[in-house]
Design a protein around this motif. Structure first.
Motif, PDB file in Angstrom:
ATOM      1  N   TYR A  89       0.830  -1.211   0.000  1.00 39.19           N
ATOM      2  CA  TYR A  89       0.000   0.000   0.000  1.00 39.19           C
ATOM      3  C   TYR A  89       0.865   1.262   0.000  1.00 39.19           C
ATOM      4  CZ  TYR A  89      -2.715   3.723   2.271  1.00 39.19           C
ATOM      5  OH  TYR A  89      -3.287   4.923   2.611  1.00 39.19           O
ATOM      6  N   PHE A  96       2.616   1.707  -3.516  1.00 41.05           N
ATOM      7  CA  PHE A  96       1.698   2.123  -4.577  1.00 41.05           C
ATOM      8  C   PHE A  96       1.171   3.536  -4.337  1.00 41.05           C
ATOM      9  CE2 PHE A  96       0.934  -2.589  -5.188  1.00 41.05           C
ATOM     10  CZ  PHE A  96       1.557  -2.643  -6.416  1.00 41.05           C
ATOM     11  N   ARG A 122       3.965   6.183  -5.084  1.00 44.38           N
ATOM     12  CA  ARG A 122       4.197   6.313  -6.525  1.00 44.38           C
ATOM     13  C   ARG A 122       3.025   7.017  -7.211  1.00 44.38           C
ATOM     14  NH1 ARG A 122       6.347   7.024  -9.553  1.00 44.38           N
ATOM     15  NH2 ARG A 122       6.626   5.467 -11.195  1.00 44.38           N
ATOM     16  N   PHE A 157      -0.848   2.465 -10.202  1.00 44.53           N
ATOM     17  CA  PHE A 157      -0.423   2.585  -8.808  1.00 44.53           C
ATOM     18  C   PHE A 157      -1.616   2.834  -7.885  1.00 44.53           C
ATOM     19  CE2 PHE A 157       3.301   4.114 -11.304  1.00 44.53           C
ATOM     20  CZ  PHE A 157       4.141   3.056 -10.999  1.00 44.53           C
ATOM     21  N   GLY A 202      -3.344  -0.481  -7.524  1.00 44.50           N
ATOM     22  CA  GLY A 202      -2.602  -1.332  -6.590  1.00 44.50           C
ATOM     23  C   GLY A 202      -2.836  -0.918  -5.153  1.00 44.50           C
ATOM     24  N   SER A 203      -2.893   0.386  -4.917  1.00 40.87           N
ATOM     25  CA  SER A 203      -3.164   0.886  -3.570  1.00 40.87           C
ATOM     26  C   SER A 203      -4.556   0.486  -3.103  1.00 40.87           C
ATOM     27  CB  SER A 203      -3.018   2.413  -3.543  1.00 40.87           C
ATOM     28  OG  SER A 203      -3.329   2.933  -2.281  1.00 40.87           O
TER      29      SER A 203
END
Length: 279
Positions: A72, A75, A78, A146, A149-150
């Motif tokens: 977490y 991501f 970024r 990103f 993904g988070s």
């Protein structure tokens, strides 16, 4: 969900948006997250030194959440290097409640009334509408993978910690160990990849900001996990996402990001969704 838990989670949502805003200050967001993680280690050590050990059954959940929390942080940092607070935050946080609700429904982890699911759906529409600017306003799309993904990592650690906090026997101690493990995991990993210069020689002001962000993050998350021991996990997860509204306001007032009619409408949908989860 009682009024006390409801108000506590709202306060935690504001605090969560606030530490994300602090992360947006300065240059490299990976560097800022690494410094925040270093201060989390200190906070975690102070907490675990004064609390009893969590119940034996909590350690597997702590191991799992460490992996999710490190992912977490990476991501999220970024994503912030590529986009604004008012765009990244809704995308990063917005899909997590839907994932949490789906998993809790499939595995029957909690009972949620029909109005609760309707509130989740309305809130989800508001979140998606809030994030539409990345597709329509010519903003950078580099942060999309990103942010996604988070969101997945957020849903993962929400479910893990909702269960882990319940079996730990001490939520404060549980979050202390979480800070210690995830802070060491992220800071150690980034220093190993990018070298000690990532955190060496930073100003006292930068470390003070990192420490403040870490402290706020701890308080916000401890309150959220406590709330998950008193109310359905999915509803707490949804209510936490009112932090999106706070993040948009902070982006507008503190960073000068545009407040458009679309953002205002999306904020209204978010508030409506939150109210429906209380019915």
């Amino acid at each position: 969900m009682s009024l006390t838990v409801f108000l506590a989670v709202l306060a935690a949502a504001f605090l969560h948006a606030s530490w994300n805003a602090l992360l947006r200050l300065g240059g490299s967001k990976i560097q800022a997250m690494a410094m925040l993680s270093c201060t989390e280690i200190v906070i975690g050590l102070a907490i675990v030194a004064s609390r009893p050990l969590p119940a034996p059954g909590a350690w597997k959940w702590l191991a799992a959440t460490t992996v999710a929390q490190v992912a977490y942080k990476f991501f999220l940092a970024r994503a912030y290097e590529e986009g604004d607070l008012s765009r990244v935050y809704p995308l990063a946080r917005g899909t997590a409640p839907m994932l949490v609700a789906l998993v809790t429904a499939v595995f029957a982890l909690d009972h949620i009334a029909a109005t609760g699911y309707l509130g989740i759906a309305v809130l989800g529409c508001g979140i998606l509408f809030m994030a539409r600017g990345v597709f329509t306003d010519g903003e950078s799309r580099k942060m999309l993978p990103f942010a996604a993904g988070s969101a997945i990592a957020t849903a993962s650690y929400t479910l893990i910690d909702g269960i882990g906090g319940r079996v730990s026997g001490d939520v404060v101690a549980y979050v202390g160990w979480l800070l210690l493990f995830s802070g060491a995991g992220f800071a150690g990993g980034m220093v190993a990849l990018r070298g000690p210069g990532l955190i060496r020689g930073q100003s006292a002001r930068a470390w003070l900001t990192a420490g403040l962000a870490a402290t706020i993050s701890y308080i916000a998350y401890a309150v959220s996990i406590w709330a998950m021991t008193r109310a359905p996990i999915a509803l707490v997860a949804v209510l936490r996402e009112t932090s999106i509204l706070f993040a948009v306001l902070i982006g507008w007032l503190a960073f000068g990001e545009r407040m458009t009619r679309a953002k205002a409408l999306a904020a209204g949908l978010i508030v409506a969704g939150v109210v429906m989860t209380r019915i």
